[in-house]
Enzyme design. Sequence first.
Site, PDB file in Angstrom:
ATOM      1  N   CYS A  39       0.840  -1.182   0.000  1.00  0.00           N
ATOM      2  CA  CYS A  39       0.000   0.000   0.000  1.00  0.00           C
ATOM      3  C   CYS A  39       0.884   1.245   0.000  1.00  0.00           C
ATOM      4  CB  CYS A  39      -0.900  -0.015   1.223  1.00  0.00           C
ATOM      5  SG  CYS A  39      -1.856  -1.536   1.337  1.00  0.00           S
ATOM      6  N   GLY A  42       3.664   1.643   2.394  1.00  0.00           N
ATOM      7  CA  GLY A  42       4.036   0.320   2.881  1.00  0.00           C
ATOM      8  C   GLY A  42       4.133   0.185   4.382  1.00  0.00           C
ATOM      9  N   TRP A  43       3.954   1.274   5.116  1.00  0.00           N
ATOM     10  CA  TRP A  43       4.136   1.213   6.568  1.00  0.00           C
ATOM     11  C   TRP A  43       2.896   0.807   7.332  1.00  0.00           C
ATOM     12  CZ3 TRP A  43       8.821   0.956   8.066  1.00  0.00           C
ATOM     13  CH2 TRP A  43       9.821   1.648   7.410  1.00  0.00           C
ATOM     14  N   ASP A  44       1.737   1.161   6.818  1.00  0.00           N
ATOM     15  CA  ASP A  44       0.543   1.016   7.645  1.00  0.00           C
ATOM     16  C   ASP A  44      -0.432  -0.042   7.149  1.00  0.00           C
ATOM     17  OD1 ASP A  44       1.454   3.031   9.365  1.00  0.00           O
ATOM     18  OD2 ASP A  44       0.602   4.595   8.106  1.00  0.00           O
ATOM     19  N   ARG A  45      -0.996   0.132   5.993  1.00  0.00           N
ATOM     20  CA  ARG A  45      -2.005  -0.812   5.508  1.00  0.00           C
ATOM     21  C   ARG A  45      -1.405  -2.166   5.150  1.00  0.00           C
ATOM     22  NH1 ARG A  45      -4.355   1.943   8.165  1.00  0.00           N
ATOM     23  NH2 ARG A  45      -5.063   3.974   7.539  1.00  0.00           N
ATOM     24  N   LYS A  81       6.282   1.607  12.326  1.00  0.00           N
ATOM     25  CA  LYS A  81       6.761   2.793  13.038  1.00  0.00           C
ATOM     26  C   LYS A  81       5.952   3.019  14.319  1.00  0.00           C
ATOM     27  CE  LYS A  81       6.652   6.020   9.871  1.00  0.00           C
ATOM     28  NZ  LYS A  81       6.961   7.070   8.902  1.00  0.00           N
ATOM     29  N   ARG A  85       3.754   6.226  15.280  1.00  0.00           N
ATOM     30  CA  ARG A  85       2.301   6.023  15.250  1.00  0.00           C
ATOM     31  C   ARG A  85       1.660   6.085  16.638  1.00  0.00           C
ATOM     32  NH1 ARG A  85       3.357   7.421  10.803  1.00  0.00           N
ATOM     33  NH2 ARG A  85       3.086   6.167   8.939  1.00  0.00           N
TER      34      ARG A  85
END
EC number: 3.1.3.95
Length: 150
Positions: A39, A42-45, A81, A85
């Site tokens: 996504c 690339g860090w969250d979804r 992260k 976050r």
Amino acid sequence: WLSALESTKWLQHLSMLLKSALLVVHAVDRDQRPVLVHCSDGWDRTPQIVALAKLLLDPYYRTTEGFQVLVETEWLDFGHKFADRCGHGENSDDLNERCPVFLQWLDCVHQLQRQFPCSFEFNEAFLVKLVQHTYSCLFGTFLCNNAKER
């Protein structure tokens, strides 16, 4: 209270995550196709969807040990992260970096657990404890943005 909840779009986010994970599951399990999930940044979804799909596809990840492995590989080793976050790190004043990504994923797990309680080795109390310690700062597990910082 329900109006306030609705205004956050929390439930819509959870619904979209679960639908996305189901797309992955159908592609892998039913259609026997490989899947690449990536996504925007690339860090969250990405870890949300991949970890949900793994949870749905493999009963091992619904055991206590397997769930620990899932969190370690898809969240910690992947480099989510957490400091940014959750607001634990140097950028804690930057509200644009804060986002309850891990909490959303745990809520999705909770929704699945409520629907299929016999499919999970752990219960709601386990998830609640995990949420508490994600934000408690008692352990170094969820304090940093990557393994090197940890």
